[in-house]
Design a protein around this motif. Structure first.
Motif, mmCIF file in Angstrom:
data_model
loop_
_atom_site.group_PDB
_atom_site.id
_atom_site.type_symbol
_atom_site.label_atom_id
_atom_site.label_comp_id
_atom_site.label_asym_id
_atom_site.label_seq_id
_atom_site.Cartn_x
_atom_site.Cartn_y
_atom_site.Cartn_z
ATOM 1 N N ALA A 142 0.818 -1.212 0.000
ATOM 2 C CA ALA A 142 0.000 0.000 0.000
ATOM 3 C C ALA A 142 0.851 1.260 0.000
ATOM 4 O O ALA A 142 0.413 2.323 -0.466
ATOM 5 N N ASN A 143 2.088 1.142 0.490
ATOM 6 C CA ASN A 143 2.962 2.308 0.585
ATOM 7 C C ASN A 143 4.112 2.267 -0.414
ATOM 8 O O ASN A 143 5.097 2.991 -0.245
ATOM 9 N N ASP A 144 3.976 1.412 -1.427
ATOM 10 C CA ASP A 144 5.016 1.324 -2.466
ATOM 11 C C ASP A 144 6.392 1.067 -1.869
ATOM 12 O O ASP A 144 7.406 1.588 -2.361
ATOM 13 N N MET A 145 6.435 0.279 -0.799
ATOM 14 C CA MET A 145 7.698 -0.087 -0.182
ATOM 15 C C MET A 145 8.073 -1.479 -0.699
ATOM 16 O O MET A 145 7.460 -2.470 -0.321
ATOM 17 N N PRO A 146 9.043 -1.595 -1.579
ATOM 18 C CA PRO A 146 9.349 -2.885 -2.195
ATOM 19 C C PRO A 146 9.911 -3.881 -1.177
ATOM 20 O O PRO A 146 10.612 -3.506 -0.233
ATOM 21 N N TYR A 147 9.594 -5.150 -1.405
ATOM 22 C CA TYR A 147 10.088 -6.194 -0.515
ATOM 23 C C TYR A 147 10.354 -7.464 -1.312
ATOM 24 O O TYR A 147 9.855 -7.665 -2.426
ATOM 25 N N SER A 148 11.170 -8.335 -0.717
ATOM 26 C CA SER A 148 11.425 -9.671 -1.228
ATOM 27 C C SER A 148 11.410 -10.606 -0.030
ATOM 28 O O SER A 148 11.304 -10.171 1.121
ATOM 29 N N LEU A 149 11.493 -11.897 -0.277
ATOM 30 C CA LEU A 149 11.418 -12.839 0.834
ATOM 31 C C LEU A 149 12.160 -14.121 0.506
ATOM 32 O O LEU A 149 12.458 -14.412 -0.662
ATOM 33 N N SER A 150 12.457 -14.878 1.553
ATOM 34 C CA SER A 150 13.123 -16.176 1.426
ATOM 35 C C SER A 150 12.209 -17.287 1.904
ATOM 36 O O SER A 150 11.454 -17.119 2.877
ATOM 37 N N PHE A 151 12.283 -18.424 1.237
ATOM 38 C CA PHE A 151 11.696 -19.664 1.726
ATOM 39 C C PHE A 151 12.844 -20.607 2.052
ATOM 40 O O PHE A 151 13.690 -20.881 1.202
ATOM 41 N N ARG A 152 12.858 -21.110 3.304
ATOM 42 C CA ARG A 152 13.990 -21.899 3.766
ATOM 43 C C ARG A 152 13.621 -23.318 4.211
ATOM 44 O O ARG A 152 14.492 -24.076 4.605
ATOM 45 N N GLY A 153 12.363 -23.678 4.152
ATOM 46 C CA GLY A 153 12.004 -25.054 4.492
ATOM 47 C C GLY A 153 10.768 -25.147 5.354
ATOM 48 O O GLY A 153 9.706 -25.576 4.899
ATOM 49 N N TYR A 154 10.872 -24.735 6.603
ATOM 50 C CA TYR A 154 9.743 -24.839 7.521
ATOM 51 C C TYR A 154 8.532 -24.078 6.988
ATOM 52 O O TYR A 154 7.397 -24.551 7.085
ATOM 53 N N ASP A 155 8.785 -22.905 6.407
ATOM 54 C CA ASP A 155 7.673 -22.054 5.975
ATOM 55 C C ASP A 155 6.803 -22.714 4.917
ATOM 56 O O ASP A 155 5.577 -22.536 4.916
ATOM 57 N N VAL A 156 7.401 -23.495 4.018
ATOM 58 C CA VAL A 156 6.599 -24.157 2.986
ATOM 59 C C VAL A 156 6.275 -25.607 3.325
ATOM 60 O O VAL A 156 5.313 -26.170 2.806
ATOM 61 N N ASN A 157 7.066 -26.221 4.210
ATOM 62 C CA ASN A 157 6.868 -27.639 4.517
ATOM 63 C C ASN A 157 5.901 -27.894 5.664
ATOM 64 O O ASN A 157 5.283 -28.961 5.726
ATOM 65 N N PHE A 158 5.758 -26.935 6.577
ATOM 66 C CA PHE A 158 4.975 -27.191 7.778
ATOM 67 C C PHE A 158 3.977 -26.096 8.145
ATOM 68 O O PHE A 158 2.915 -26.381 8.675
ATOM 69 N N HIS A 159 4.340 -24.847 7.913
ATOM 70 C CA HIS A 159 3.539 -23.748 8.447
ATOM 71 C C HIS A 159 2.150 -23.714 7.814
ATOM 72 O O HIS A 159 2.011 -23.584 6.591
ATOM 73 N N ARG A 160 1.124 -23.841 8.641
ATOM 74 C CA ARG A 160 -0.288 -23.731 8.232
ATOM 75 C C ARG A 160 -0.596 -24.563 6.985
ATOM 76 O O ARG A 160 -1.180 -24.082 6.014
ATOM 77 N N LEU A 161 -0.224 -25.818 7.031
ATOM 78 C CA LEU A 161 -0.436 -26.688 5.876
ATOM 79 C C LEU A 161 -1.918 -26.801 5.512
ATOM 80 O O LEU A 161 -2.272 -26.921 4.337
ATOM 81 N N ARG A 162 -2.785 -26.779 6.512
ATOM 82 C CA ARG A 162 -4.218 -26.902 6.225
ATOM 83 C C ARG A 162 -4.763 -25.719 5.443
ATOM 84 O O ARG A 162 -5.839 -25.805 4.845
ATOM 85 N N ASP A 163 -4.035 -24.615 5.452
ATOM 86 C CA ASP A 163 -4.492 -23.426 4.736
ATOM 87 C C ASP A 163 -4.074 -23.422 3.275
ATOM 88 O O ASP A 163 -4.409 -22.488 2.542
ATOM 89 N N GLY A 164 -3.330 -24.432 2.856
ATOM 90 C CA GLY A 164 -2.996 -24.572 1.443
ATOM 91 C C GLY A 164 -2.116 -23.467 0.903
ATOM 92 O O GLY A 164 -1.043 -23.176 1.431
ATOM 93 N N ALA A 165 -2.583 -22.817 -0.171
ATOM 94 C CA ALA A 165 -1.770 -21.851 -0.915
ATOM 95 C C ALA A 165 -1.796 -20.476 -0.249
ATOM 96 O O ALA A 165 -2.310 -19.493 -0.809
ATOM 97 N N ILE A 166 -1.191 -20.381 0.930
ATOM 98 C CA ILE A 166 -1.278 -19.142 1.709
ATOM 99 C C ILE A 166 -0.311 -18.063 1.241
ATOM 100 O O ILE A 166 -0.430 -16.903 1.649
ATOM 101 N N TYR A 167 0.659 -18.415 0.396
ATOM 102 C CA TYR A 167 1.684 -17.436 0.031
ATOM 103 C C TYR A 167 1.405 -16.726 -1.299
ATOM 104 O O TYR A 167 2.265 -16.007 -1.807
#
Length: 410
Positions: A142-167
């Motif tokens: 909303a504020n045009d502040m650019p960002y990037s991110l890393s996926f390192r394992g836990y975030d895609v393998n375990f975090h909120r798996l029941r929520d599916g495509a959360i990212y």
């Protein structure tokens, strides 16, 4: 001027040397890098060298507000917002106004957490774990502040798996997405990251000058001592220690005189101890607890084999360190491990949850000392060539350069 702000849970965390190495490497190369984290750990800075200590000395490490539903928590939140307003009144007011114009659940919370970012006015914010961007990225967009991110394992393998495509939303708004390897990239896409996102595959790296074979010749088993099998890692369920212990039991049942040494601590220690007792291996398994870097290196140099029986793993620096000192490895194909080890060259890769396969692979190598020696040499050469910290920093500079950033000086 390009200012890079890294968002992490704590800094510098002893279990996250990869973050400290990245920060130190970029700072040494002239980048204007800052860290925002919930937990500041200056008492650990001396363990990571002069560059990390310099981060604290120059005020480059900033506390993120702690959000607690208590009067003290409310006071801390108000103080953080007031501090941002005092330092950058126009930016703070604009940030809140633009974020609240298209409100989403959690917007006020996200704006409070953004307070250090508003003060720093970064050219790019990088969330070092995908989970950190959830519920926050929309206020930056909303504020045009650019960002990037890393996926390192836990975030895609375990975090909120029941929520599916959360990212999905988070990745669509990101300038770039870093992953440790191709396996995590596939998992990130399955969790909602667009396939056409700007991906950068940057694997972990280690200090190959420190983790080296040394001047001593790797000990050759002569029958005067037990064959030594080593594991290094946190004591948690995903590391697969129970499967490793069963594999060791099978080796002993086949007549092999082996000992299994485990370096690390964690909440799974009781379960591992019970598994050792049930397998009747009390005199063959030693839990060494957490050791310093030098002691870990000594253990790696003295081991005949390194065993990593994980059932889930992003990549695993400990496996890289084992190969770097010339120790052949036996690992599972959990997630990114198959990209870490060159099967048949630097070690053997077997299926997860398969203790007999682990035992067979270890037996195959224990029978052939010359092959173990060749694997150790190949492992050292491969890690020194592909997983050196300097090379990783080169890749980070390329990634951030492609996103429009540049260091202050060369």
């Amino acid at each position: 001027m390009s200012r890079l702000v890294l968002v992490v849970p704590a800094f510098p965390q002893l279990s996250e040397t990869f973050i400290a190495s990245k920060v130190a490497g970029l700072l040494e190369r002239g980048w204007d890098v800052h860290v925002v984290c919930r937990d500041l750990l200056p008492e650990n800075a001396h363990r990571f060298g002069a560059s990390v200590q310099r981060m604290f000395a120059e005020g480059r490490v900033h506390a993120e507000p702690r959000l607690e539903r208590t009067p003290v928590g409310a006071l801390r939140a108000a103080t953080a917002v007031a501090g941002a307003a005092a330092a950058a009144p126009w930016r703070t007011a604009s940030h809140w106004r633009r974020a609240l114009r298209a409100p989403r659940p959690g917007t006020p919370t996200s704006c409070i957490l953004d307070s250090p970012l508003v003060r720093l006015a970064p050219s790019l914010v990088h969330f070092e774990f995908g989970t950190l961007a959830l519920g926050r990225a929309h206020t930056l967009v909303a504020n045009d502040m650019p960002y990037s991110l890393s996926f390192r394992g836990y975030d895609v393998n375990f975090h909120r798996l029941r929520d599916g495509a959360i990212y999905g939303d988070v990745c669509r708004g990101a300038r770039g997405v870093h992953v440790l390897g191709e396996d995590i990239k596939r998992r990130a896409i399955a969790r909602g990251c667009p396939p056409d996102a700007r991906f950068a595959v940057i694997p972990p790296a280690i200090d190959v000058d420190f983790f080296c074979p040394g001047d001593e010749v790797r000990p050759v088993h002569t029958g005067t001592r037990r064959l030594r099998i080593l594991a290094v890692g946190r004591l948690e369920w995903k590391k697969g220690y129970e499967h490793a212990i069963e594999a060791i039991r099978q080796l002993v049942a086949r007549g092999w005189d082996v000992e299994y040494r485990i370096v690390g601590d964690g909440g799974h220690v009781v379960a591992i101890s019970v598994a050792v007792d049930q397998a009747g291996l009390g005199d063959r398994v030693t839990l060494l607890g957490k050791l310093g870097r030098e002691a870990v290196r000594d253990e790696l140099r003295a081991a005949d084999l390194f065993l990593h029986a994980a059932v889930s793993e992003g990549f695993c620096n400990a496996v890289l360190e084992a190969q770097a000192v010339g120790c052949p490895v036996v690992v599972t194909n959990a997630d990114g491990l198959a990209e870490n080890v060159a099967h048949g060259e630097t070690g053997l890769v077997v299926p997860t949850y398969d203790a007999p396969a682990l035992a067979n692979a270890m037996e195959e190598l224990l029978r052939d000392a010359p092959r173990r020696g060749r694997m150790g040499q190949e492992g050292r050469a491969r890690v020194a060539s592909n997983f050196r910290i300097e090379r990783q920093i080169d890749r980070w500079e390329q990634f951030y350069g492609e996103l429009g950033l540049s260091p202050l000086a060369r």
